[in-house]
Design a protein around this motif. Structure first.
Motif, PDB file in Angstrom:
ATOM      1  N   ALA A   1       0.810  -1.064   0.130  1.00 23.37           N
ATOM      2  CA  ALA A   1      -0.114   0.150  -0.105  1.00 23.37           C
ATOM      3  C   ALA A   1       0.678   1.487   0.043  1.00 23.37           C
ATOM      4  N   ALA A   2       2.080   0.915   0.500  1.00 22.43           N
ATOM      5  CA  ALA A   2       3.001   2.245   0.591  1.00 22.43           C
ATOM      6  C   ALA A   2       3.878   2.421  -0.815  1.00 22.43           C
ATOM      7  N   GLY A   3       3.323   1.883  -1.781  1.00 24.47           N
ATOM      8  CA  GLY A   3       4.345   1.887  -3.016  1.00 24.47           C
ATOM      9  C   GLY A   3       5.261   0.809  -3.310  1.00 24.47           C
ATOM     10  N   ALA A   4       5.730   0.886  -4.684  1.00 30.08           N
ATOM     11  CA  ALA A   4       6.664  -0.207  -4.896  1.00 30.08           C
ATOM     12  C   ALA A   4       8.074  -0.469  -4.476  1.00 30.08           C
ATOM     13  N   ALA A   5       8.412   1.005  -4.379  1.00 36.31           N
ATOM     14  CA  ALA A   5       9.982   1.145  -3.849  1.00 36.31           C
ATOM     15  C   ALA A   5      10.312   0.531  -2.554  1.00 36.31           C
ATOM     16  N   GLY A   6      11.116  -0.361  -2.362  1.00 35.18           N
ATOM     17  CA  GLY A   6      11.487  -0.936  -1.184  1.00 35.18           C
ATOM     18  C   GLY A   6      10.442  -1.683  -0.650  1.00 35.18           C
ATOM     19  N   VAL A   7       9.706  -2.356  -1.433  1.00 35.22           N
ATOM     20  CA  VAL A   7       8.281  -2.926  -0.832  1.00 35.22           C
ATOM     21  C   VAL A   7       8.896  -4.372  -0.089  1.00 35.22           C
ATOM     22  N   GLU A   8       9.741  -5.050  -0.532  1.00 35.76           N
ATOM     23  CA  GLU A   8      10.371  -6.310  -0.063  1.00 35.76           C
ATOM     24  C   GLU A   8      10.804  -6.034   1.465  1.00 35.76           C
ATOM     25  N   ALA A   9      11.493  -4.983   1.635  1.00 35.47           N
ATOM     26  CA  ALA A   9      12.103  -4.546   2.736  1.00 35.47           C
ATOM     27  C   ALA A   9      11.008  -4.252   3.770  1.00 35.47           C
ATOM     28  N   ARG A  10      10.067  -3.585   3.641  1.00 35.41           N
ATOM     29  CA  ARG A  10       8.840  -2.981   4.398  1.00 35.41           C
ATOM     30  C   ARG A  10       8.241  -4.236   4.687  1.00 35.41           C
ATOM     31  N   ALA A  11       7.934  -5.103   3.821  1.00 32.63           N
ATOM     32  CA  ALA A  11       7.227  -6.640   4.130  1.00 32.63           C
ATOM     33  C   ALA A  11       7.807  -7.242   5.236  1.00 32.63           C
ATOM     34  N   ARG A  12       9.161  -7.491   5.210  1.00 33.72           N
ATOM     35  CA  ARG A  12       9.927  -8.262   6.142  1.00 33.72           C
ATOM     36  C   ARG A  12       9.790  -7.241   7.517  1.00 33.72           C
ATOM     37  N   GLN A  13       9.711  -6.085   7.318  1.00 31.97           N
ATOM     38  CA  GLN A  13       9.630  -5.226   8.799  1.00 31.97           C
ATOM     39  C   GLN A  13       8.397  -5.376   9.265  1.00 31.97           C
ATOM     40  N   HIS A  14       7.332  -5.352   8.360  1.00 36.31           N
ATOM     41  CA  HIS A  14       6.011  -5.204   8.935  1.00 36.31           C
ATOM     42  C   HIS A  14       5.681  -6.767   9.578  1.00 36.31           C
ATOM     43  N   PHE A  15       6.305  -7.914   8.820  1.00 34.49           N
ATOM     44  CA  PHE A  15       6.304  -9.146   9.278  1.00 34.49           C
ATOM     45  C   PHE A  15       6.875  -9.410  10.698  1.00 34.49           C
TER      46      PHE A  15
END
Length: 307
Positions: A236-250
């Motif tokens: 939802a926060a955009g494509a840039a850096g999405v993998e890193a954000r996903a791991r952080q949220h997880f």
């Protein structure tokens, strides 16, 4: 006085997993530290369940020794933790868990019972005995599709289904990349738990034929509560850096929900409680020998003339 496993740190007492790339990891006294372009990072070896080593990591023999002694599983992974290459197994003092898993896996009747139990854990209920496995899988498919649709609506993310090509990773949409990144992190925690508790990650009950089959079985119990919301929030926060954000949220969700504790509890529900194994103070000593009447001591003469 001989120590007992009950006095040692359990898997559910650990912090969780840590991913590093482009770093040098060295031993520092009784712990380890990572040195990156940003500076020095102290790593709590005794409190880590899994250390994921990404590209550009160099690690010393002494650091590996400390991590192994601390019961931390070290895994070698691809960029952003999206691929799993190999893992160094942490110390396991008893084969009891793996032997029980093997017995249940090898018995078709018991294996089906574990399969149904795994699906029941996903649904949060005991499933009716009359349902066939095909009917259960149909229900599971519908449940997963509904969960994806609900997450897409909640976070305002376009969703066209779970699809991506590993060879063209960048071509996948952000939410699919986020799902894969969060799932990889979940697999690492589950793998660390299985190693720490003495189970085989290869002997899956639902999944089969892969070295991580049982990791996939176990991880599927938690995905809709952990990786799906983490991935859709990240996308939802955009494509840039999405993998890193996903791991952080997880990681935040895994901590809030006590994932290591839940992994250990889930394995207990699947296989039943097992007795505490005595602490093995000498891992190099011969183990017991199998016999139809029960185990006998190893490393001693059993009948016959002495050589």
């Amino acid at each position: 006085m001989t120590p007992n496993l009950k006095a040692l740190a359990r898997f559910d007492d650990s912090i969780g997993f840590l991913y590093l790339e482009h770093a040098v990891i060295e031993r520092e006294d009784s712990s380890v530290a990572a040195f990156t372009a940003e500076g020095r990072i102290s790593l709590p070896a005794a409190g880590l369940s899994s250390l994921l080593l990404g590209p550009g990591v160099r690690i010393t023999h002494a650091a590996i020794t400390v991590l192994a002694q601390s019961g931390c599983t070290v895994a070698w992974v691809g960029e952003d933790g999206l691929r799993f290459y190999a893992a160094g197994q942490a110390k396991t003092r008893s084969s009891a868990s793996m032997e029980r898993q093997c017995r249940l896996w090898a018995d078709p009747v018991m294996r089906e019972a574990i399969v149904r139990r795994l699906y029941g854990l996903r649904f949060g209920e005991v499933l009716p005995a009359g349902l066939t496995l095909q009917q259960i899988r149909g229900r599971e498919g519908a449940r997963v599709r509904d969960a994806y649709a609900a997450a897409a609506q909640r976070w305002g993310v376009a969703w066209g289904g779970r699809q991506y090509e590993r060879k063209t990773w960048a071509a996948a949409d952000p939410v699919n990349r986020a799902l894969s990144a969060a799932n990889a992190a979940l697999y690492a925690v589950c793998l660390a738990g299985l190693h720490a508790l003495g189970y085989s990650p290869a002997l899956g009950f639902i999944h089969t034929g892969k070295q991580l089959s049982f990791v996939y079985d176990l991880a599927d119990v938690f995905k809709l509560e952990l990786t799906v919301p983490a991935a859709f929030e990240a996308a939802a926060a955009g494509a840039a850096g999405v993998e890193a954000r996903a791991r952080q949220h997880f990681r935040v969700l895994a901590h809030e929900q006590g994932l290591p504790t839940r992994v250990e509890a889930t394995l207990g529900k699947l296989f039943g409680a097992t007795e505490e194994a005595p602490f093995d103070s000498d891992g190099a000593a011969p183990g017991a020998l199998w016999s139809p009447e029960g185990p006998v001591a190893g490393g001693v003469q059993h009948g016959g003339d002495a050589a």
